[in-house]
Enzyme design. Structure first.
Site: not given
Ligand code: AMP
Length: 192
Positions: A14, A89, A128, A134, A146
């Site tokens: 994404k 989400r 990654r 991260r 996740r």
């Molecule tokens: P991502 O970079 O999209 O994989 O997001 C990393 C982390 O940020 C996730 O594992 C969640 O802890 C938090 N996060 C990101 N987007 C959301 C969302 N829309 N709702 C809740 N938590 C989020």
């Protein structure tokens, strides 16, 4: 406005595709993961709150996330539209987003879902993690959490937009540019 959701599990591509799409269509990129990481880095109150959830690989509470997106949408004024990456989400986030956009008379036009098998996702995220710094990319148990959060809380969001006739599935495995071309074609069908 050309408002698009790029949907899919962690590691589906994404972020990579959003970067390319925002340039191509002059869109604002709203990645909630990136926004939370920025807050974490700047050590804001929101960043401190989000950190414990992110480090465990679970979702940050809805009201916090929705509030952050509501503020961010204001930055779309000189753009053609918005690409939402990693948001919504949960179904509650999707309902809130629909309301935020209805207020601005600019609904979601399309949800494009990148489909990638769990095995490929895990490999991509671990790869990654070697360079992203991260912590949630480096630990197999956290990656599994996740993916499980995605299955339990996020997948129903696809159904929410399917019911609105906006859902479209795209193969997320292959050359980055080939996947990009497919996404561009699909977006052009709604922007025409
Ligand atoms: P991502 O970079 O999209 O994989 O997001 C990393 C982390 O940020 C996730 O594992 C969640 O802890 C938090 N996060 C990101 N987007 C959301 C969302 N829309 N709702 C809740 N938590 C989020």
């Amino acid at each position: 406005m050309l408002n698009i959701i790029l949907f899919g599990p962690p590691g589906a591509g994404k972020g990579t595709q959003s970067e390319k799409l925002v340039n191509h269509f002059n869109l604002l990129h709203i990645s909630t993961g990136d926004l939370f990481r920025k807050h974490k880095k700047e050590n804001t109150e929101l960043g401190k709150l989000a950190q414990k959830y992110m480090d465990d690989g679970v979702l940050v509470p809805d009201e916090v996330t929705i509030q952050m997106v509501d503020e961010e949408i204001e930055n779309a004024k000189d753009k053609t539209g918005i690409i939402f990456d990693g948001f919504p989400r949960t179904v509650a986030q999707a309902e809130a987003l629909d309301q935020l956009l209805a207020k601005r008379d600019a609904p979601i036009r399309k949800m494009l879902a990148l489909e990638v098998s769990h095995e490929v996702l895990k490999q991509r995220i671990l790869e990654r993690g070697k360079t992203s710094g991260r912590v949630d990319d480096q630990d197999e148990a956290k990656i599994q959490t996740r993916i499980q959060e995605y299955e339990d809380k996020t997948l129903p969001v696809a159904n929410h937009y399917e019911k609105q006739g906006k859902f479209e599935s795209v193969n997320g495995v292959g050359e980055i540019d080939a996947i990009f071309d497919t996404l561009v074609e699909l977006i052009e069908t709604v922007s025409a």
